[in-house]
Scaffold this active site. Structure first.
Site, PDB file in Angstrom:
ATOM      1  N   CYS A 174      -4.669  -1.695  -4.454  1.00  0.00           N
ATOM      2  CA  CYS A 174      -3.572  -2.314  -3.693  1.00  0.00           C
ATOM      3  C   CYS A 174      -2.636  -3.071  -4.624  1.00  0.00           C
ATOM      4  O   CYS A 174      -3.054  -3.991  -5.342  1.00  0.00           O
ATOM      5  CB  CYS A 174      -4.147  -3.261  -2.645  1.00  0.00           C
ATOM      6  SG  CYS A 174      -2.894  -4.202  -1.744  1.00  0.00           S
ATOM      7  N   THR A 195      -2.678  -6.616   7.531  1.00  0.00           N
ATOM      8  CA  THR A 195      -3.960  -6.767   6.841  1.00  0.00           C
ATOM      9  C   THR A 195      -4.298  -8.244   6.613  1.00  0.00           C
ATOM     10  O   THR A 195      -5.431  -8.678   6.846  1.00  0.00           O
ATOM     11  CB  THR A 195      -3.939  -6.020   5.504  1.00  0.00           C
ATOM     12  OG1 THR A 195      -2.736  -6.369   4.796  1.00  0.00           O
ATOM     13  CG2 THR A 195      -3.966  -4.522   5.716  1.00  0.00           C
ATOM     14  N   PHE A 197      -9.649  -4.140  -1.741  1.00  0.00           N
ATOM     15  CA  PHE A 197      -8.303  -3.705  -2.116  1.00  0.00           C
ATOM     16  C   PHE A 197      -8.327  -2.335  -2.779  1.00  0.00           C
ATOM     17  O   PHE A 197      -7.378  -1.964  -3.460  1.00  0.00           O
ATOM     18  CB  PHE A 197      -7.659  -4.725  -3.056  1.00  0.00           C
ATOM     19  CG  PHE A 197      -7.409  -6.062  -2.420  1.00  0.00           C
ATOM     20  CD1 PHE A 197      -6.421  -6.219  -1.454  1.00  0.00           C
ATOM     21  CD2 PHE A 197      -8.162  -7.169  -2.779  1.00  0.00           C
ATOM     22  CE1 PHE A 197      -6.187  -7.454  -0.865  1.00  0.00           C
ATOM     23  CE2 PHE A 197      -7.941  -8.410  -2.203  1.00  0.00           C
ATOM     24  CZ  PHE A 197      -6.947  -8.552  -1.235  1.00  0.00           C
TER      25      PHE A 197
END
Length: 270
Positions: A212, A82, A205
């Protein structure tokens, strides 16, 4: 097969292909956990040490070795690609916008000179951070999230039943004209004042209890690497075809991103 609702005991071809790799990952994580239990690292605790010591504040329960292993693998798999994709898209966007690249590089050069950035420099690089935020708005690394409804609900007059799978397209949300002025334009300055950004219109996120866990780490990592690169190098587009976003769990370019890279004045080639 998952989408069609086949039971979990039906073999998935994709899982069969990746089984040897996953088995090796699990074995490596198990070995690391066993070694750290035998030889605790109390002087310089790292991620694994923090996970080993973590406990539920209400019950005091600590993670089992299986849970520790799964968390380590998640950090490894979810954390490397990512950030790499975000940096790739950021360099591409900066190459296409020389004025923005000049501003970001000027800030990085002022703070760093030609040395590599560290975590202590992150707060001194607000414009570089804005570049990362804007990159993730246009190209969120995980552009679609799925959630299972915990209870019956109604969304925009549509009934959602308990157990339904809800697909949330962050990519579309981040480019919606109702939420963003000139939504397709790369404008890092829009993140100069984060209080003006709708918390639920910008969710690279995710958000809520499944946000996240590595968001802060990922931002530090991305700012450090991008600042170091643009302080030393100038990036320009080439005549190769422009990449287009392609969804394969993560939002990848559909082709390699090629850029012309040249050292900035006073910077040594590395």
């Amino acid at each position: 097969l998952d989408v069609l609702g086949f039971p979990s005991w039906v073999p998935r071809p994709g899982r069969m292909r990746t089984h040897p790799t996953l088995k090796a990952l699990k074995a490596g994580a198990d070995a690391a956990i066993a070694e750290r239990r035998r030889n605790p690292n109390t002087e310089n605790p790292a991620l694994l040490d923090l996970l080993l010591d973590a406990e539920d504040p209400k019950t005091g329960r600590q993670m089992t070795d299986a849970e520790l292993r799964d968390n380590l693998i998640t950090f490894l798999i979810a954390g490397h690609e990512t950030t790499a994709l975000t940096l790739s898209w950021a360099l591409y966007l900066l190459a296409m916008e020389p004025r923005t690249q000049k501003l970001a590089a000027g800030e990085a050069r002022k703070v760093l000179g030609t040395r590599a950035a560290t975590s202590e420099d992150v707060d001194k690089l607000p414009y570089v951070r804005q570049v990362i935020y804007e990159t993730m708005r246009l190209y969120p690394p995980i552009p679609v999230h799925l959630r299972t409804a915990a209870a019956d609900d109604t969304v925009c007059e549509h009934a959602v039943k308990k157990g339904d799978t809800v697909i949330v397209p962050f990519y579309a949300l981040h480019r919606h004209h109702q939420h963003w002025e000139r939504p397709r334009k790369f404008i890092p300055e829009r993140f100069e004042d984060m209080s003006k950004i709708d918390r639920f219109a910008y969710v690279p996120f995710s958000v809520g209890p499944r946000v996240c866990i590595g968001a802060d780490f990922a931002m530090q990592e991305a700012v450090i690497i991008l600042a170091t690169l643009i302080a030393r190098y100038r990036f320009k587009p080439t005549d190769r075809p422009a990449p287009k976003p392609k969804l394969i769990l993560t939002l990848r370019p559909d082709r390699d991103i090629w850029l012309d890279v040249s050292p900035r004045k006073g910077a040594k080639a590395h």
